[in-house]
Design a protein around this motif. Structure first.
Motif, PDB file in Angstrom:
ATOM      1  N   LEU A 201       0.585   9.079  -6.090  1.00 48.42           N
ATOM      2  CA  LEU A 201       0.583   8.477  -4.761  1.00 48.42           C
ATOM      3  C   LEU A 201      -0.037   9.418  -3.738  1.00 48.42           C
ATOM      4  O   LEU A 201      -0.850   9.000  -2.898  1.00 48.42           O
ATOM      5  CB  LEU A 201       2.023   8.144  -4.371  1.00 48.42           C
ATOM      6  N   GLU A 202       0.309  10.686  -3.809  1.00 45.76           N
ATOM      7  CA  GLU A 202      -0.236  11.661  -2.878  1.00 45.76           C
ATOM      8  C   GLU A 202      -1.749  11.771  -3.020  1.00 45.76           C
ATOM      9  O   GLU A 202      -2.476  11.894  -2.035  1.00 45.76           O
ATOM     10  CB  GLU A 202       0.414  13.028  -3.094  1.00 45.76           C
ATOM     11  N   LEU A 203      -2.228  11.711  -4.256  1.00 48.04           N
ATOM     12  CA  LEU A 203      -3.667  11.770  -4.501  1.00 48.04           C
ATOM     13  C   LEU A 203      -4.368  10.560  -3.882  1.00 48.04           C
ATOM     14  O   LEU A 203      -5.413  10.703  -3.227  1.00 48.04           O
ATOM     15  CB  LEU A 203      -3.935  11.836  -6.000  1.00 48.04           C
ATOM     16  N   LEU A 204      -3.799   9.370  -4.059  1.00 50.69           N
ATOM     17  CA  LEU A 204      -4.405   8.160  -3.506  1.00 50.69           C
ATOM     18  C   LEU A 204      -4.358   8.169  -1.980  1.00 50.69           C
ATOM     19  O   LEU A 204      -5.328   7.769  -1.322  1.00 50.69           O
ATOM     20  CB  LEU A 204      -3.692   6.919  -4.046  1.00 50.69           C
ATOM     21  N   LEU A 205      -3.258   8.625  -1.410  1.00 54.00           N
ATOM     22  CA  LEU A 205      -3.168   8.697   0.052  1.00 54.00           C
ATOM     23  C   LEU A 205      -4.177   9.690   0.618  1.00 54.00           C
ATOM     24  O   LEU A 205      -4.745   9.476   1.692  1.00 54.00           O
ATOM     25  CB  LEU A 205      -1.749   9.085   0.470  1.00 54.00           C
ATOM     26  N   SER A 206      -4.410  10.766  -0.116  1.00 53.81           N
ATOM     27  CA  SER A 206      -5.412  11.743   0.300  1.00 53.81           C
ATOM     28  C   SER A 206      -6.802  11.118   0.291  1.00 53.81           C
ATOM     29  O   SER A 206      -7.604  11.328   1.207  1.00 53.81           O
ATOM     30  CB  SER A 206      -5.368  12.958  -0.629  1.00 53.81           C
TER      31      SER A 206
ATOM     32  N   PRO B 262     -10.922   1.284  -3.210  1.00 54.97           N
ATOM     33  CA  PRO B 262     -11.275   0.033  -3.877  1.00 54.97           C
ATOM     34  C   PRO B 262     -10.021  -0.770  -4.186  1.00 54.97           C
ATOM     35  O   PRO B 262      -8.889  -0.248  -4.117  1.00 54.97           O
ATOM     36  CB  PRO B 262     -11.978   0.496  -5.152  1.00 54.97           C
ATOM     37  N   ALA B 263     -10.208  -2.017  -4.547  1.00 54.53           N
ATOM     38  CA  ALA B 263      -9.078  -2.912  -4.789  1.00 54.53           C
ATOM     39  C   ALA B 263      -8.124  -2.365  -5.848  1.00 54.53           C
ATOM     40  O   ALA B 263      -6.901  -2.476  -5.713  1.00 54.53           O
ATOM     41  CB  ALA B 263      -9.591  -4.299  -5.199  1.00 54.53           C
ATOM     42  N   GLU B 264      -8.677  -1.767  -6.894  1.00 58.35           N
ATOM     43  CA  GLU B 264      -7.826  -1.244  -7.977  1.00 58.35           C
ATOM     44  C   GLU B 264      -6.889  -0.158  -7.455  1.00 58.35           C
ATOM     45  O   GLU B 264      -5.707  -0.105  -7.820  1.00 58.35           O
ATOM     46  CB  GLU B 264      -8.687  -0.678  -9.111  1.00 58.35           C
ATOM     47  N   ASP B 265      -7.395   0.707  -6.591  1.00 59.02           N
ATOM     48  CA  ASP B 265      -6.563   1.777  -6.059  1.00 59.02           C
ATOM     49  C   ASP B 265      -5.535   1.251  -5.056  1.00 59.02           C
ATOM     50  O   ASP B 265      -4.432   1.804  -4.937  1.00 59.02           O
ATOM     51  CB  ASP B 265      -7.428   2.862  -5.410  1.00 59.02           C
ATOM     52  N   CYS B 266      -5.889   0.213  -4.327  1.00 60.19           N
ATOM     53  CA  CYS B 266      -4.913  -0.396  -3.417  1.00 60.19           C
ATOM     54  C   CYS B 266      -3.726  -0.927  -4.210  1.00 60.19           C
ATOM     55  O   CYS B 266      -2.561  -0.770  -3.802  1.00 60.19           O
ATOM     56  CB  CYS B 266      -5.558  -1.534  -2.627  1.00 60.19           C
ATOM     57  N   GLN B 267      -4.010  -1.534  -5.352  1.00 60.71           N
ATOM     58  CA  GLN B 267      -2.922  -2.043  -6.192  1.00 60.71           C
ATOM     59  C   GLN B 267      -2.126  -0.901  -6.821  1.00 60.71           C
ATOM     60  O   GLN B 267      -0.915  -0.990  -6.983  1.00 60.71           O
ATOM     61  CB  GLN B 267      -3.493  -2.959  -7.277  1.00 60.71           C
TER      62      GLN B 267
ATOM     63  N   GLU C  77       1.961   0.006  -7.000  1.00 63.72           N
ATOM     64  CA  GLU C  77       2.686   0.313  -8.237  1.00 63.72           C
ATOM     65  C   GLU C  77       3.444   1.630  -8.116  1.00 63.72           C
ATOM     66  O   GLU C  77       4.621   1.729  -8.509  1.00 63.72           O
ATOM     67  CB  GLU C  77       1.701   0.382  -9.407  1.00 63.72           C
ATOM     68  N   HIS C  78       2.791   2.637  -7.554  1.00 64.92           N
ATOM     69  CA  HIS C  78       3.422   3.954  -7.449  1.00 64.92           C
ATOM     70  C   HIS C  78       4.520   3.976  -6.400  1.00 64.92           C
ATOM     71  O   HIS C  78       5.571   4.595  -6.613  1.00 64.92           O
ATOM     72  CB  HIS C  78       2.377   5.021  -7.139  1.00 64.92           C
ATOM     73  N   VAL C  79       4.307   3.293  -5.271  1.00 65.91           N
ATOM     74  CA  VAL C  79       5.306   3.362  -4.204  1.00 65.91           C
ATOM     75  C   VAL C  79       6.574   2.609  -4.607  1.00 65.91           C
ATOM     76  O   VAL C  79       7.649   2.853  -4.039  1.00 65.91           O
ATOM     77  CB  VAL C  79       4.729   2.822  -2.877  1.00 65.91           C
ATOM     78  N   ALA C  80       6.478   1.733  -5.580  1.00 62.14           N
ATOM     79  CA  ALA C  80       7.685   1.056  -6.071  1.00 62.14           C
ATOM     80  C   ALA C  80       8.673   2.059  -6.660  1.00 62.14           C
ATOM     81  O   ALA C  80       9.892   1.842  -6.639  1.00 62.14           O
ATOM     82  CB  ALA C  80       7.305   0.008  -7.122  1.00 62.14           C
ATOM     83  N   LEU C  81       8.145   3.182  -7.172  1.00 61.00           N
ATOM     84  CA  LEU C  81       9.003   4.240  -7.716  1.00 61.00           C
ATOM     85  C   LEU C  81       9.330   5.316  -6.682  1.00 61.00           C
ATOM     86  O   LEU C  81      10.214   6.142  -6.901  1.00 61.00           O
ATOM     87  CB  LEU C  81       8.326   4.891  -8.928  1.00 61.00           C
TER      88      LEU C  81
ATOM     89  N   ASP D  44      -5.060  -7.866   0.742  1.00 59.12           N
ATOM     90  CA  ASP D  44      -4.441  -8.365  -0.495  1.00 59.12           C
ATOM     91  C   ASP D  44      -3.217  -7.530  -0.850  1.00 59.12           C
ATOM     92  O   ASP D  44      -2.188  -8.061  -1.295  1.00 59.12           O
ATOM     93  CB  ASP D  44      -5.446  -8.335  -1.644  1.00 59.12           C
ATOM     94  N   ALA D  45      -3.319  -6.226  -0.662  1.00 60.96           N
ATOM     95  CA  ALA D  45      -2.194  -5.340  -0.973  1.00 60.96           C
ATOM     96  C   ALA D  45      -1.092  -5.457   0.082  1.00 60.96           C
ATOM     97  O   ALA D  45       0.089  -5.533  -0.253  1.00 60.96           O
ATOM     98  CB  ALA D  45      -2.681  -3.899  -1.072  1.00 60.96           C
ATOM     99  N   LEU D  46      -1.465  -5.480   1.354  1.00 60.99           N
ATOM    100  CA  LEU D  46      -0.465  -5.568   2.417  1.00 60.99           C
ATOM    101  C   LEU D  46       0.380  -6.833   2.308  1.00 60.99           C
ATOM    102  O   LEU D  46       1.580  -6.821   2.591  1.00 60.99           O
ATOM    103  CB  LEU D  46      -1.146  -5.527   3.786  1.00 60.99           C
ATOM    104  N   LEU D  47      -0.242  -7.925   1.884  1.00 59.67           N
ATOM    105  CA  LEU D  47       0.482  -9.186   1.789  1.00 59.67           C
ATOM    106  C   LEU D  47       1.506  -9.192   0.655  1.00 59.67           C
ATOM    107  O   LEU D  47       2.317 -10.110   0.558  1.00 59.67           O
ATOM    108  CB  LEU D  47      -0.500 -10.353   1.622  1.00 59.67           C
ATOM    109  N   GLN D  48       1.471  -8.173  -0.186  1.00 59.92           N
ATOM    110  CA  GLN D  48       2.473  -8.044  -1.239  1.00 59.92           C
ATOM    111  C   GLN D  48       3.668  -7.198  -0.798  1.00 59.92           C
ATOM    112  O   GLN D  48       4.640  -7.038  -1.541  1.00 59.92           O
ATOM    113  CB  GLN D  48       1.839  -7.429  -2.486  1.00 59.92           C
ATOM    114  N   LEU D  49       3.575  -6.657   0.423  1.00 58.99           N
ATOM    115  CA  LEU D  49       4.657  -5.843   0.970  1.00 58.99           C
ATOM    116  C   LEU D  49       5.481  -6.685   1.945  1.00 58.99           C
ATOM    117  O   LEU D  49       4.965  -7.631   2.545  1.00 58.99           O
ATOM    118  CB  LEU D  49       4.090  -4.620   1.692  1.00 58.99           C
TER     119      LEU D  49
END
Length: 210
Positions: A12-17, A25-30, A34-38, A60-65
């Motif tokens: 998660l830290e790597l992706l936020l960086s 990209p869309a894959e990383d948004c998803q 997945e990671h923040v669920a943990l 697309d990702a925000l609407l899942q939160l």
């Protein structure tokens, strides 16, 4: 033996960086989801990272939160206000569109509501069948002239219709390819902000189409 939560926190830290340096990209948004669920304690940071991105993958990702998470509604609002559209399966953006569809109802005042909608929108009020039930739809999209001109003519009526149909079960608001059912987490009091964002954006679309 690795700890799933520790691994998720590192990923998660790597992706936020990466998100601080540019759009994900869309894959990383998803993957963020997945990671923040943990690591739920980072949920607000994830929401703000996606909110800053203002593109289809982020929405697309925000609407899942959950919309009550700080940054979620703000991010979707900002993207809609900028004219962001959902991506189709072929990768192309959905055309600019605002639509409200609602079912026939036995609720008090529905007859009056439908009569006013027919008077206000005339041929723009479509009669549909959804799951075997009568349904009506009002839509505003690009056509002859300018989108700004089309919006100027119907903006008040669209907001009135949304306010009234937002109380009815099964009503859905569509904005640039995204669907917001009033029976879901994005209820009418939240939707109204997104609706106004779209109307504000459309009011600036002065390009003429023939």
């Amino acid at each position: 033996m690795s700890d799933p939560r520790s691994d998720a926190a590192q990923a998660l830290e790597l992706l936020l960086s990466r998100a601080r340096r540019g759009a994900l990209p869309a894959e990383d948004c998803q993957r963020l989801l997945e990671h923040v669920a943990l690591v739920p304690g980072r949920l607000r940071q994830v929401a703000h990272a996606l909110s800053a991105q203002r593109d289809a993958a982020a929405i697309d990702a925000l609407l899942q939160l959950p919309p009550h998470v700080p940054g979620v509604v703000e991010g979707v609002y900002a993207a809609i206000a900028a004219g962001v559209a959902r991506r189709r399966r072929d990768g192309e953006p959905c055309p600019p569109l605002l639509a409200i569809d609602f079912r026939r109802s036995r609720a008090k005042g529905f007859g009056e509501l439908l009569a006013r909608a027919q008077q206000a929108f005339d041929s723009e009020l479509e009669r549909l069948g959804v799951d075997g039930l009568p349904c009506f739809r009002v839509s505003v999209r690009e056509g002859r002239g300018t989108l700004a001109g089309r919006i100027a003519a119907v903006a008040q009526d669209v907001q009135w219709l949304h306010a009234r149909t937002g109380r009815l079960k099964g009503t859905r608001l569509w904005l640039n390819g995204w669907c917001f059912p009033v029976d879901g987490p994005w209820r009418a009091p939240i939707q109204v902000h997104l609706l106004r964002a779209w109307l504000s954006w459309a009011a600036g679309r002065t390009e003429t189409r023939r």
